[in-house]
Write an enzyme that holds these catalytic residues in place. Structure first.
Site, short mmCIF file in Angstrom:
data_model
loop_
_atom_site.label_atom_id
_atom_site.label_comp_id
_atom_site.label_asym_id
_atom_site.label_seq_id
_atom_site.Cartn_x
_atom_site.Cartn_y
_atom_site.Cartn_z
N HIS A 128 0.83 -1.20 0.00
CA HIS A 128 0.00 0.00 0.00
C HIS A 128 0.88 1.27 0.00
CE1 HIS A 128 -3.69 2.29 1.25
NE2 HIS A 128 -2.77 3.10 1.76
N GLU A 129 1.86 1.31 0.88
CA GLU A 129 2.71 2.51 0.95
C GLU A 129 3.54 2.66 -0.31
OE1 GLU A 129 1.95 4.66 3.02
OE2 GLU A 129 0.84 3.40 4.41
N HIS A 132 1.57 4.40 -2.90
CA HIS A 132 1.59 5.87 -2.76
C HIS A 132 2.88 6.46 -3.35
CE1 HIS A 132 -2.10 6.31 -0.59
NE2 HIS A 132 -1.70 5.71 0.52
N HIS A 138 -5.81 6.59 -2.67
CA HIS A 138 -6.65 5.53 -2.13
C HIS A 138 -7.68 5.12 -3.17
CE1 HIS A 138 -5.32 6.79 2.11
NE2 HIS A 138 -4.60 5.78 1.66
N CYS A 139 -8.00 3.82 -3.15
CA CYS A 139 -8.86 3.24 -4.19
C CYS A 139 -10.18 2.80 -3.57
CB CYS A 139 -8.11 2.05 -4.80
SG CYS A 139 -9.02 1.21 -6.10
N CYS A 163 -5.62 -3.58 -7.64
CA CYS A 163 -6.69 -3.88 -8.60
C CYS A 163 -6.16 -3.57 -10.00
CB CYS A 163 -7.95 -3.08 -8.28
SG CYS A 163 -7.81 -1.33 -8.67
N CYS A 166 -5.45 0.21 -10.68
CA CYS A 166 -4.24 0.71 -9.99
C CYS A 166 -2.99 0.13 -10.64
CB CYS A 166 -4.28 0.38 -8.51
SG CYS A 166 -5.44 1.39 -7.57
#
Ligand SMILES: [Zn+2]
Ligand SMILES: [Zn+2]
Length: 172
Positions: A128-129, A132, A138-139, A163, A166
């Protein structure tokens, strides 16, 4: 190459597992760098937390020009000025990010230890980081690893992968 940097003591089993698995999700080689000591500044005695800024400064001060991205791992609770606590923090479209372990452990919530669960949570938060740092926001897709986690339940319910939409934005 993505460099994992332990900040202070981090369980070896966690780092080596992460080094093995992370590459599968981010299509880049992953290495673990030398551990660095905890930041000398930025600890709030009352909150018993480090500020995200202090951790980021520490990572930004290290040199490793060959690393495309640097991900710190810290076994200390952390916060940022607008959030009571954070699971992780990233410089958007930049090189450094980190994940804080304490709140990813079941023991933090007075539940039984669970190494496997902690590994999965750390993996998701690291990915996740990194997302960024590659410019992703954010999704809304509930399964996407870029969904915002406000609790470990959120972290557990999302997937480990990006996903399709992304992923399309960050293909190396
Ligand atoms: Zn986020
Ligand atoms: Zn997504």
């Amino acid at each position: 190459m993505i460099l994992l940097v332990p900040i202070g003591p981090i369980p070896i089993h966690l780092i080596s597992w992460l080094e093995d698995k992370l590459g599968l999700y981010v299509d880049r080689p992953v290495k673990t760098g030398k551990a660095v000591p905890l930041p000398r500044q930025g600890y709030d005695e009352q909150r018993q937390q480090y500020t995200a800024d202090a951790v980021m400064e520490l990572l930004q001060g290290g040199s490793c020009p060959e690393a495309e991205r640097i991900v710190g791992l810290i076994d200390q609770d952390c916060y940022s000025p607008d959030l009571n606590f954070i699971f992780g923090f990233a410089a958007v479209n930049d090189r450094e990010s980190f994940v804080a372990l304490p709140r990813l452990r079941p023991e933090f919530y007075e539940l039984d230890e669970n190494k496997c669960l902690v590994r999965q949570r750390v993996l998701k938060e690291v990915i996740h980081e990194l997302g960024h740092t590659w410019g992703l926001s954010h999704c809304d897709n509930e399964a996407c690893v870029m969904q915002f986690s406000n609790s470990v339940e959120d972290t557990d319910s999302k997937d480990t992968a990006f996903c399709q939409s992304c992923r399309a934005k960050i293909i190396p």
